[in-house]
Design an enzyme around this catalytic site. Structure first.
Site, PDB file in Angstrom:
ATOM      1  N   LYS A  66      42.685 -10.639 -49.571  1.00 28.93           N
ATOM      2  CA  LYS A  66      42.729  -9.183 -49.411  1.00 28.93           C
ATOM      3  C   LYS A  66      44.013  -8.831 -48.682  1.00 28.93           C
ATOM      4  O   LYS A  66      44.575  -9.652 -47.954  1.00 28.93           O
ATOM      5  CB  LYS A  66      41.524  -8.741 -48.565  1.00 28.93           C
ATOM      6  CG  LYS A  66      41.128  -7.304 -48.762  1.00 28.93           C
ATOM      7  CD  LYS A  66      40.191  -7.114 -49.937  1.00 28.93           C
ATOM      8  CE  LYS A  66      39.870  -5.645 -50.142  1.00 28.93           C
ATOM      9  NZ  LYS A  66      38.888  -5.423 -51.204  1.00 28.93           N
ATOM     10  N   VAL A 167      32.733   9.717 -52.132  1.00 24.86           N
ATOM     11  CA  VAL A 167      32.831   9.944 -53.582  1.00 24.86           C
ATOM     12  C   VAL A 167      34.284   9.845 -54.026  1.00 24.86           C
ATOM     13  O   VAL A 167      34.875  10.776 -54.564  1.00 24.86           O
ATOM     14  CB  VAL A 167      32.165  11.282 -54.012  1.00 24.86           C
ATOM     15  CG1 VAL A 167      30.682  11.071 -54.185  1.00 24.86           C
ATOM     16  CG2 VAL A 167      32.407  12.420 -53.027  1.00 24.86           C
ATOM     17  N   GLY A 168      34.849   8.667 -53.766  1.00 19.49           N
ATOM     18  CA  GLY A 168      36.194   8.351 -54.247  1.00 19.49           C
ATOM     19  C   GLY A 168      36.084   7.759 -55.640  1.00 19.49           C
ATOM     20  O   GLY A 168      35.241   8.168 -56.441  1.00 19.49           O
TER      21      GLY A 168
HETATM   22  P1  NAD Z   1      38.608   5.440 -52.607  1.00 19.96           P
HETATM   23  O1  NAD Z   1      39.714   5.462 -51.604  1.00 19.96           O
HETATM   24  O2  NAD Z   1      38.882   5.834 -54.009  1.00 19.96           O
HETATM   25  O3  NAD Z   1      37.359   6.322 -52.095  1.00 19.96           O
HETATM   26  C1  NAD Z   1      36.849   6.238 -50.803  1.00 19.96           C
HETATM   27  C2  NAD Z   1      36.212   7.595 -50.509  1.00 19.96           C
HETATM   28  O4  NAD Z   1      35.533   7.499 -49.245  1.00 19.96           O
HETATM   29  C3  NAD Z   1      37.236   8.733 -50.380  1.00 19.96           C
HETATM   30  O5  NAD Z   1      36.781   9.854 -51.098  1.00 19.96           O
HETATM   31  C4  NAD Z   1      37.287   8.983 -48.871  1.00 19.96           C
HETATM   32  O6  NAD Z   1      37.586  10.353 -48.557  1.00 19.96           O
HETATM   33  C5  NAD Z   1      35.871   8.641 -48.474  1.00 19.96           C
HETATM   34  N1  NAD Z   1      35.693   8.276 -47.075  1.00 19.96           N
HETATM   35  C6  NAD Z   1      36.548   7.597 -46.273  1.00 19.96           C
HETATM   36  N2  NAD Z   1      36.004   7.436 -45.057  1.00 19.96           N
HETATM   37  C7  NAD Z   1      34.766   8.020 -45.106  1.00 19.96           C
HETATM   38  C8  NAD Z   1      33.722   8.178 -44.180  1.00 19.96           C
HETATM   39  N3  NAD Z   1      33.813   7.704 -42.942  1.00 19.96           N
HETATM   40  N4  NAD Z   1      32.603   8.820 -44.588  1.00 19.96           N
HETATM   41  C9  NAD Z   1      32.488   9.311 -45.861  1.00 19.96           C
HETATM   42  N5  NAD Z   1      33.454   9.188 -46.769  1.00 19.96           N
HETATM   43  C10 NAD Z   1      34.582   8.556 -46.401  1.00 19.96           C
HETATM   44  O7  NAD Z   1      38.009   3.950 -52.524  1.00 19.96           O
HETATM   45  P2  NAD Z   1      37.156   3.172 -53.634  1.00 19.96           P
HETATM   46  O8  NAD Z   1      38.078   2.325 -54.406  1.00 19.96           O
HETATM   47  O9  NAD Z   1      36.220   4.090 -54.288  1.00 19.96           O
HETATM   48  O10 NAD Z   1      36.339   2.159 -52.692  1.00 19.96           O
HETATM   49  C11 NAD Z   1      35.201   2.578 -51.974  1.00 19.96           C
HETATM   50  C12 NAD Z   1      34.519   1.358 -51.358  1.00 19.96           C
HETATM   51  O11 NAD Z   1      34.109   0.461 -52.397  1.00 19.96           O
HETATM   52  C13 NAD Z   1      35.407   0.539 -50.426  1.00 19.96           C
HETATM   53  O12 NAD Z   1      34.585  -0.051 -49.410  1.00 19.96           O
HETATM   54  C14 NAD Z   1      35.934  -0.556 -51.335  1.00 19.96           C
HETATM   55  O13 NAD Z   1      36.348  -1.699 -50.617  1.00 19.96           O
HETATM   56  C15 NAD Z   1      34.701  -0.823 -52.170  1.00 19.96           C
HETATM   57  N6  NAD Z   1      34.962  -1.445 -53.470  1.00 19.96           N
HETATM   58  C16 NAD Z   1      35.794  -0.847 -54.350  1.00 19.96           C
HETATM   59  C17 NAD Z   1      35.994  -1.416 -55.603  1.00 19.96           C
HETATM   60  C18 NAD Z   1      36.844  -0.766 -56.648  1.00 19.96           C
HETATM   61  O14 NAD Z   1      36.743  -1.178 -57.827  1.00 19.96           O
HETATM   62  N7  NAD Z   1      37.640   0.246 -56.332  1.00 19.96           N
HETATM   63  C19 NAD Z   1      35.363  -2.634 -55.908  1.00 19.96           C
HETATM   64  C20 NAD Z   1      34.491  -3.205 -54.984  1.00 19.96           C
HETATM   65  C21 NAD Z   1      34.309  -2.596 -53.758  1.00 19.96           C
END
Ligand code: NAD
Length: 338
Positions: A66, A167-168
């Site tokens: 990572k 909701v990212g």
């Molecule tokens: P992203 O940056 O697209 O979305 C994250 C969202 O969370 C954003 O909308 C942000 O505003 C919000 N956020 C941040 N801090 C917050 C808080 N304290 N409370 C509520 N909302 C908050 O990220 P993503 O790619 O969607 O990833 C989200 C999670 O899923 C992370 O933990 C990431 O490691 C995990 N993940 C992602 C993937 C992937 O394919 N992108 C795969 C496995 C795991």
């Protein structure tokens, strides 16, 4: 660990490679405004370990790695920082293969690929599988079916009340799947524009600080890690925890705390493997094959059924069962290479 610093672009980053027994470390690059350097270090170490477990449990021949970038960079410095990070990652000779994660996107990986031979999750036009997040959400959705059955609830997602925290990229894709399947969905986020996108799909917004307390069937953490801790677990209003976020538990005892409260926890590194599977597929025979990635992702459902069955039979919390299964495969590979 590799500490990366580039004065010209302002890059400060840490790369952590946790275990390469099964193959090169594969995992996303996270970009955040960290409270401190030590918070960034803790995050990258915990995340790299989670990637080792995730790849192993998903049956992938990859290890855990990572990277974290300290500070959110606006354009044009953003592109320069990804190119600078690409040079560091290239110098590792393929021991770490990056992709996107929280705060990073497909175009960022494409900038990085200008200076690095390694990097997945690139656009289909460049031979990649694109943004892995929709596949992560699909894996969570498939795993949720197993959790609903294991919790002894009426099968299927239709009519279930879900709260999605964050909701990212992943959370929004999951909201779409849940609403299409007939669930009643509430969402929370720290970013108002993200909430509006979810509301446009038919979700209702709830206050971020109290979202975990909402009475519901499923709480789906899809933001940052450690949202489940001693305090929040005592306040949860759900019957199931099943979400896309990495490292949802603040520490190992939280697995027992959830079990003691009668809340079924779908181990994060088991249920959120879809994105990793999708990017790993780019490196498979013949390059990216969406049908193959989809089929592998759908195996998350039987994997979770197995975890829940063993948990029920032995009384061991599901997180610990998943950990044992993941470690078993790594230990077997280590043993066979001796
Ligand atoms: P992203 O940056 O697209 O979305 C994250 C969202 O969370 C954003 O909308 C942000 O505003 C919000 N956020 C941040 N801090 C917050 C808080 N304290 N409370 C509520 N909302 C908050 O990220 P993503 O790619 O969607 O990833 C989200 C999670 O899923 C992370 O933990 C990431 O490691 C995990 N993940 C992602 C993937 C992937 O394919 N992108 C795969 C496995 C795991």
């Amino acid at each position: 660990m590799v500490f990366c610093r580039d004065e010209a672009s302002g890059l400060r980053a840490i790369v952590a490679i946790h275990d390469t027994t099964l193959g090169p470390g594969l995992g996303g690059i996270r970009m955040r405004d960290y409270a401190s350097d030590s918070a960034a270090l803790t995050d990258v170490l915990r995340l790299s370990q989670a990637m080792t477990l995730k790849a192993s449990l998903a049956g992938l021949d990859f290890g855990g790695g990572k990277a974290v970038m300290l500070g959110v960079a606006p354009p044009p410095a953003r592109a320069d920082r990804f190119r600078a990070l690409g040079r560091f990652i290239d110098s590792l000779g393929g021991r770490y293969i990056p992709t996107e994660d929280l705060g990073t996107y497909t175009p960022d990986i494409e900038r990085l690929r200008e200076t690095s031979r390694y990097g997945v999750g690139v656009a289909p036009s460049l031979g990649g599988g694109g943004d892995p997040s929709p596949m992560t959400a699909w894996g969570v959705f498939c795993g949720l079916r197993a959790a609903i059955d294991a919790a002894g609830m009426q099968p299927g997602v239709k009519g279930k009340r879900a709260v999605v925290q964050g909701v990212g990229k992943v959370g929004l894709a999951l909201v779409r799947l849940l609403i299409e399947a007939g669930a009643d969905v509430a969402v929370s986020d720290v970013d108002r524009t993200r909430l509006e996108e979810a509301e446009a799909l038919g979700a209702r917004s709830v206050t971020n600080d109290t979202a975990h307390r909402e009475p519901c069937d499923v709480l789906s953490p899809c933001a940052t890690g450690a949202s489940l801790n001693e305090q929040t677990i005592g306040e949860l209003g759900c019957r199931i925890v099943a979400g896309g976020a990495n490292n949802q538990l603040a520490n190992a005892q939280d697995d027992d705390r959830l079990q003691a409260r009668g809340i079924l926890y779908a181990p994060d590194f088991a249920i959120n493997a879809g994105g990793l599977i999708n990017v790993a597929d780019e490196l498979g025979p013949g390059g990216y094959d969406r049908a193959r990635a989809l089929a592998t992702t759908e195996r998350i459902e039987p994997t979770l059924r197995r975890i829940f069955e063993e948990s029920k039979r032995t009384g061991t919390p599901p997180g610990r069962v998943a950990l044992r299964l993941a470690r078993e495969r790594i230990d077997a590979r280590r043993g066979s290479s001796r």
